[in-house]
Write a protein that holds these residues in place. Structure first.
Motif, PDB file in Angstrom:
ATOM      1  N   GLN A   1       5.868   4.220  -2.628  1.00 45.91           N
ATOM      2  CA  GLN A   1       6.817   4.651  -1.591  1.00 45.91           C
ATOM      3  C   GLN A   1       6.561   3.815  -0.350  1.00 45.91           C
ATOM      4  O   GLN A   1       5.679   4.151   0.442  1.00 45.91           O
ATOM      5  CB  GLN A   1       6.588   6.105  -1.204  1.00 45.91           C
ATOM      6  CG  GLN A   1       6.546   7.084  -2.359  1.00 45.91           C
ATOM      7  CD  GLN A   1       5.975   8.404  -1.876  1.00 45.91           C
ATOM      8  OE1 GLN A   1       6.493   9.019  -0.958  1.00 45.91           O
ATOM      9  NE2 GLN A   1       4.898   8.833  -2.503  1.00 45.91           N
TER      10      GLN A   1
ATOM     11  N   TYR B   1       2.439   7.611   8.416  1.00 43.69           N
ATOM     12  CA  TYR B   1       2.189   6.823   7.200  1.00 43.69           C
ATOM     13  C   TYR B   1       0.695   6.886   6.871  1.00 43.69           C
ATOM     14  O   TYR B   1      -0.143   6.973   7.770  1.00 43.69           O
ATOM     15  CB  TYR B   1       2.628   5.369   7.415  1.00 43.69           C
ATOM     16  CG  TYR B   1       4.131   5.230   7.433  1.00 43.69           C
ATOM     17  CD1 TYR B   1       4.849   5.115   6.248  1.00 43.69           C
ATOM     18  CD2 TYR B   1       4.837   5.248   8.632  1.00 43.69           C
ATOM     19  CE1 TYR B   1       6.235   5.011   6.250  1.00 43.69           C
ATOM     20  CE2 TYR B   1       6.226   5.152   8.648  1.00 43.69           C
ATOM     21  CZ  TYR B   1       6.908   5.024   7.451  1.00 43.69           C
ATOM     22  OH  TYR B   1       8.283   4.937   7.457  1.00 43.69           O
ATOM     23  N   ASP B   2       0.383   6.814   5.576  1.00 44.02           N
ATOM     24  CA  ASP B   2      -1.030   6.842   5.160  1.00 44.02           C
ATOM     25  C   ASP B   2      -1.689   5.488   5.355  1.00 44.02           C
ATOM     26  O   ASP B   2      -2.901   5.400   5.529  1.00 44.02           O
ATOM     27  CB  ASP B   2      -1.130   7.230   3.675  1.00 44.02           C
ATOM     28  CG  ASP B   2      -0.590   8.629   3.449  1.00 44.02           C
ATOM     29  OD1 ASP B   2      -1.135   9.555   4.075  1.00 44.02           O
ATOM     30  OD2 ASP B   2       0.381   8.789   2.690  1.00 44.02           O
TER      31      ASP B   2
ATOM     32  N   HIS C   1       2.182   7.232   1.457  1.00 42.64           N
ATOM     33  CA  HIS C   1       3.381   6.878   2.206  1.00 42.64           C
ATOM     34  C   HIS C   1       3.015   5.592   2.952  1.00 42.64           C
ATOM     35  O   HIS C   1       2.148   5.594   3.824  1.00 42.64           O
ATOM     36  CB  HIS C   1       3.682   8.046   3.173  1.00 42.64           C
ATOM     37  CG  HIS C   1       5.042   8.036   3.736  1.00 42.64           C
ATOM     38  ND1 HIS C   1       5.402   8.822   4.798  1.00 42.64           N
ATOM     39  CD2 HIS C   1       6.154   7.332   3.409  1.00 42.64           C
ATOM     40  CE1 HIS C   1       6.663   8.607   5.097  1.00 42.64           C
ATOM     41  NE2 HIS C   1       7.134   7.712   4.268  1.00 42.64           N
TER      42      HIS C   1
ATOM     43  N   ASP D   1       8.139   1.902   3.037  1.00 45.43           N
ATOM     44  CA  ASP D   1       9.177   1.581   4.017  1.00 45.43           C
ATOM     45  C   ASP D   1       8.776   0.290   4.716  1.00 45.43           C
ATOM     46  O   ASP D   1       7.601  -0.085   4.713  1.00 45.43           O
ATOM     47  CB  ASP D   1       9.287   2.694   5.073  1.00 45.43           C
ATOM     48  CG  ASP D   1       9.722   4.031   4.470  1.00 45.43           C
ATOM     49  OD1 ASP D   1      10.293   4.012   3.360  1.00 45.43           O
ATOM     50  OD2 ASP D   1       9.483   5.073   5.115  1.00 45.43           O
TER      51      ASP D   1
END
Ligand code: Q46
Ligand code: ZN
Ligand code: ZN
Length: 307
Positions: free
Chosen positions: A73, A156-157, A49, A75
């Motif tokens: 993925q 988030y990763d 993410h 954002d």
């Protein structure tokens, strides 16, 4: 000048790779090369993410576009710094970022520094001793803090930024000129997560700036062309000019300089460090909860609570 893949008219020549490509093959090469860099430095995988720091400029919008096309993925996060100029720099760059996200159905989080924290960056710089009235030091600290917080709060990763090879090499050159071993040891394509600090990666670290410009233009991505008005006269810019002159005489020198620096780090010739604010950070800021080295407010909260 013809494309090395299909013999059509080439759109770009890359002497450092001994490669010239047409529009179609360049776009495919650029996307594939980004994915290769991500895998080579083990930045993240398809299940990650990702939060992309977006400025509205060619690099960050190209990066977001490539990640989206590759099926990651990702954002976006835009920080409106409240920097005004004849062209209304911050608001216009925000518009480019929001238009980009809307057209692709991507999620963009916007933080407005003046609205959310009470003061715009130029105002904060005036009331701070950091950077002697020039906003860049305050701006850098603010962006790092807000991005890190957004990455942590959003679980988030990885936080990705669109620093390109020219950016990385200018920073490296400045630190090598000063023989600043601490700063040299902090520069890397990936910084692992530490308690309170998100993992960070720079998937464009091996692209020359002219390659990211070419991608944005050929992919027809509208972006803010104006530079931040405060970038004028910076040391970084004069290093870039100097290094561009060298590159013209010796194609590939910037890429070699960077890649050989990373090899020197891997071999232990240059010792790796973690960023200063992350060293022995064992206290929590009472205002925002950020880990800090000393008790009391963190550097960011101090900035925004000063008179
Ligand atoms: S630090 Fe300085 Fe940049 Fe902030 S004030 Fe503008 S030039 S935007 S990368
Ligand atoms: Zn071709
Ligand atoms: Zn704080």
């Amino acid at each position: 000048m013809n494309c090395h893949r299909c013999n059509q008219k080439a759109a770009i020549r890359m002497p450092h790779h001994r490669l010239q490509l047409c529009k179609e093959h360049y776009l495919a090469w650029f996307i594939e090369h980004t994915d290769h860099t991500i895998r080579h430095y083990q930045m993240f995988d398809r299940s990650a993410h990702i939060l992309v720091a977006v400025s509205g400029g060619k690099d960050s919008l190209s990066l977001w576009d490539v990640l989206w096309r590759l099926g990651y993925q990702a954002d976006g996060m835009y920080i409106n710094l409240g920097i005004q100029s004849e062209d209304d720099y911050s608001n216009r760059s925000q518009q480019f970022a929001t238009d980009f996200a809307r057209q692709r159905g991507l999620k963009l989080q916007v933080v407005d520094v003046a609205h959310d924290y009470g003061k715009a960056i130029p105002e904060v710089a005036l009331s701070s001793h950091r950077g002697r009235g020039k906003p860049c030091a305050v701006c850098g600290l603010t962006k790092r803090h807000i991005m890190n917080r957004a990455a942590n709060d959003g679980h988030y990763d990885v936080l990705v930024t669109a620093h390109n090879l020219d950016d990385e090499v200018a920073v490296l050159f400045g630190n090598a000129l000063a023989w600043d071993a601490d700063l040299l040891g902090r520069q890397a394509p990936v910084l692992e997560a530490r308690p309170g600090f998100a993992r960070k990666a720079k998937p464009f670290c091996r692209f020359y700036e002219r390659e990211t410009v070419a991608y944005a233009l050929l992919q027809q991505i509208p972006y803010i062309e104006e530079e931040c008005p405060y970038s004028v006269g910076s040391k970084q810019l004069s290093y870039k000019t100097l290094l561009n002159n060298l590159e013209e005489e010796q194609p590939g020198i910037k890429l070699n300089y960077y890649v050989n620096f990373l090899k020197a780090c891997d071999s232990g010739l240059i010792r790796r460090h973690v960023p200063e604010e992350e060293d022995e950070a064992s206290n929590r800021c009472p205002s925002c909860g950020q880990l800090t080295t000393a008790p009391g407010l963190c550097a960011f909260c101090k900035l925004f609570t000063q008179a």
